[in-house]
Scaffold this motif. Structure first.
Motif, PDB file in Angstrom:
ATOM      1  N   GLU A   2      46.864  35.584  46.244  1.00  0.00           N
ATOM      2  CA  GLU A   2      47.123  34.215  45.963  1.00  0.00           C
ATOM      3  C   GLU A   2      47.018  33.203  46.302  1.00  0.00           C
ATOM      4  O   GLU A   2      45.970  32.356  45.758  1.00  0.00           O
ATOM      5  CB  GLU A   2      48.728  34.462  45.953  1.00  0.00           C
ATOM      6  N   ASP A  30      37.920  32.944  32.306  1.00  0.00           N
ATOM      7  CA  ASP A  30      37.729  34.633  32.000  1.00  0.00           C
ATOM      8  C   ASP A  30      37.112  34.605  33.077  1.00  0.00           C
ATOM      9  O   ASP A  30      37.599  35.817  33.670  1.00  0.00           O
ATOM     10  CB  ASP A  30      36.433  34.814  31.151  1.00  0.00           C
ATOM     11  N   GLU A  40      39.732  34.715  36.039  1.00  0.00           N
ATOM     12  CA  GLU A  40      40.987  35.742  35.465  1.00  0.00           C
ATOM     13  C   GLU A  40      39.933  37.205  36.585  1.00  0.00           C
ATOM     14  O   GLU A  40      40.294  37.359  36.580  1.00  0.00           O
ATOM     15  CB  GLU A  40      41.374  36.108  34.701  1.00  0.00           C
ATOM     16  N   ALA A  41      38.528  37.096  35.794  1.00  0.00           N
ATOM     17  CA  ALA A  41      38.401  38.112  36.602  1.00  0.00           C
ATOM     18  C   ALA A  41      38.061  38.445  38.317  1.00  0.00           C
ATOM     19  O   ALA A  41      38.036  39.080  38.570  1.00  0.00           O
ATOM     20  CB  ALA A  41      36.288  38.379  36.149  1.00  0.00           C
ATOM     21  N   ARG A  82      40.047  36.752  39.494  1.00  0.00           N
ATOM     22  CA  ARG A  82      41.136  36.830  40.415  1.00  0.00           C
ATOM     23  C   ARG A  82      41.389  38.310  40.387  1.00  0.00           C
ATOM     24  O   ARG A  82      42.481  39.118  41.496  1.00  0.00           O
ATOM     25  CB  ARG A  82      42.470  36.457  39.684  1.00  0.00           C
ATOM     26  N   ARG A  83      41.783  39.417  39.397  1.00  0.00           N
ATOM     27  CA  ARG A  83      41.323  40.342  39.482  1.00  0.00           C
ATOM     28  C   ARG A  83      40.380  41.340  40.559  1.00  0.00           C
ATOM     29  O   ARG A  83      40.997  42.167  41.215  1.00  0.00           O
ATOM     30  CB  ARG A  83      40.855  41.456  38.297  1.00  0.00           C
ATOM     31  N   GLN A  84      39.908  41.045  41.368  1.00  0.00           N
ATOM     32  CA  GLN A  84      38.602  41.415  41.968  1.00  0.00           C
ATOM     33  C   GLN A  84      39.278  41.258  43.823  1.00  0.00           C
ATOM     34  O   GLN A  84      39.608  41.816  44.062  1.00  0.00           O
ATOM     35  CB  GLN A  84      37.428  40.600  41.876  1.00  0.00           C
ATOM     36  N   GLU A  93      42.838  40.836  44.471  1.00  0.00           N
ATOM     37  CA  GLU A  93      44.003  41.778  43.591  1.00  0.00           C
ATOM     38  C   GLU A  93      43.345  42.855  44.794  1.00  0.00           C
ATOM     39  O   GLU A  93      44.557  43.232  45.083  1.00  0.00           O
ATOM     40  CB  GLU A  93      44.236  41.356  43.019  1.00  0.00           C
ATOM     41  N   ASP A  94      42.551  43.381  43.993  1.00  0.00           N
ATOM     42  CA  ASP A  94      42.313  45.264  44.112  1.00  0.00           C
ATOM     43  C   ASP A  94      41.557  45.071  45.489  1.00  0.00           C
ATOM     44  O   ASP A  94      42.090  45.904  46.038  1.00  0.00           O
ATOM     45  CB  ASP A  94      41.024  45.200  43.129  1.00  0.00           C
ATOM     46  N   GLN A 153      45.028  44.265  47.662  1.00  0.00           N
ATOM     47  CA  GLN A 153      46.145  45.593  47.255  1.00  0.00           C
ATOM     48  C   GLN A 153      47.649  44.761  48.111  1.00  0.00           C
ATOM     49  O   GLN A 153      48.293  46.218  48.910  1.00  0.00           O
ATOM     50  CB  GLN A 153      45.875  46.761  48.503  1.00  0.00           C
TER      51      GLN A 153
END
Length: 272
Positions: A216, A241, A244-245, A247-249, A251-252, A255
Motif C-alpha cells: 500500500e 488502468d 491499477e496495473a 498496484r497489482r504488480q 501487490e504480487d 505478497q
C-alpha cells in the motif's frame, strides 16, 4: 500577492492531497539532522524549514533545535502541518506562510535553513540570496532530496518510472505551457550554491535510510507524486488502468509482506 520569481502553478500543484501526501511520503531521516547539526557546530537555536509541506521535514527537529519554523506557501499543506503541531502541543515548532525569496525573518537570525524535497521548486538566485540574509555567519543551508523511486526491485522501479513519465506527458497535453509548474534540475543544486557567492563552503553528501514499506505504501508513494496528482485533479481517467496495473504488480511482489526499503538521499550543503 506572490513575490517575483515564484509561480502560482508551483504552489497550486500541491493543493488538495495533503492527507495522502502526509500518509505516504517519508519523514526527514535522522541522518539529515545529524549531518546539518554537526556542520552548524551544535544544537541550532532556530531552524527554518522552507517549503516544509505538511511538516514531514520539520517535526524531526523537535528536541534537536530550540525553535523550528516551517515556511510553506500552500495553504492545504501548511494547514495539515498546523493540525499536526496542535496535536503535538509544543511551543518549539510553528508554521507560517511565506516564499523562499521573501522570508519574514531577521537578518542573521537563523542557524539552519533546510529545503527537503523543495529547493527545485524555487528560483535559485533570489532564494539563495535570501537564505544568506537570514543565516548567521557559519549558518548552514541544506537542500536534500530522496531519489524516486525507493530502491527495492528493478522491475517495480521501472514500472514506477513509466507511470510517472506518462503522467508528465499527459500534463504537457492537458495544461497550457504557461500554466504548467516548473521543476528545476536537482543536479544543479550544488552548482547554484557555489556560484551564488554567498557560501564559503559547499558539498554534496550522499546517504540512505531504511524504512518499513508494504504494498500500500509503495503504491501510495507513486500516487503522491505531484504530476500524477495533477492529472487526477484535472478529472482525467487516462492513468486509471496504469495505476491499477502498477498496484497489482506491487501487490504480487510484496505478497502481503512488510519489507525494509532503501530510500537514497542527496544533500547539498552550503556554509555561510
Amino acid at each position: 500577492m506572490i513575490p517575483e520569481g515564484n509561480l502560482k502553478s508551483n504552489v497550486d500543484r500541491f493543493s488538495g492531497y495533503q492527507d495522502y501526501y502526509d500518509q505516504y511520503r517519508p519523514e526527514a531521516p535522522g541522518q539529515a539532522v545529524e549531518i546539518v547539526t554537526a556542520y552548524a557546530g551544535g544544537k541550532p537555536r532556530l531552524v527554518a524549514d522552507v517549503g516544509c509541506g505538511t511538516g514531514l521535514s520539520s517535526f524531526v527537529w523537535l528536541g534537536k533545535a530550540e525553535q523550528i519554523v516551517g515556511i510553506e506557501p500552500n495553504d492545504d499543506m501548511r494547514g495539515k502541518a498546523e493540525q499536526k503541531a496542535a496535536a503535538v502541543g509544543s511551543g518549539a515548532i510553528s508554521f507560517i506562510p511565506g516564499y523562499s525569496n521573501q522570508l519574514s525573518l531577521a537578518n542573521g537570525s537563523v542557524d539552519v535553513v533546510t529545503c527537503s524535497q523543495s529547493f527545485h521548486w524555487m528560483e535559485p538566485e533570489s532564494t539563495l540570496k535570501e537564505f544568506a540574509r537570514v543565516l548567521r555567519d557559519g549558518g548552514v543551508f541544506a537542500a536534500y532530496d530522496c531519489d524516486w523511486p525507493p530502491t527495492l526491485m528493478w522491475t517495480l522501479e521501472d514500472s514506477y518510472n513509466r507511470l510517472l513519465a506518462k503522467s508528465d506527458a499527459l500534463l504537457a497535453q492537458l495544461v497550457p505551457k504557461d500554466d504548467q509548474a516548473v521543476k528545476r534540475d536537482k543536479n544543479a543544486h550544488l552548482q547554484h550554491i557555489r556560484q551564488s557567492g554567498h557560501f564559503r563552503f559547499a558539498k554534496e553528501i550522499v546517504f540512505h535510510n531504511m524504512e518499513s514499506c508494504d504494498a500500500e505504501r509503495y503504491v501510495g508513494l507513486a500516487i503522491s507524486q505531484g504530476g500524477l496528482q495533477t492529472v487526477l485533479k484535472l478529472g482525467s481517467t487516462a492513468l486509471n488502468d496504469d495505476i491499477e496495473a502498477f498496484r497489482r504488480q506491487v501487490e504480487d511482489y510484496f505478497q502481503g509482506r512488510t519489507l525494509e526499503v532503501m530510500f537514497n538521499y542527496r544533500m547539498r550543503v552550503g556554509v555561510k
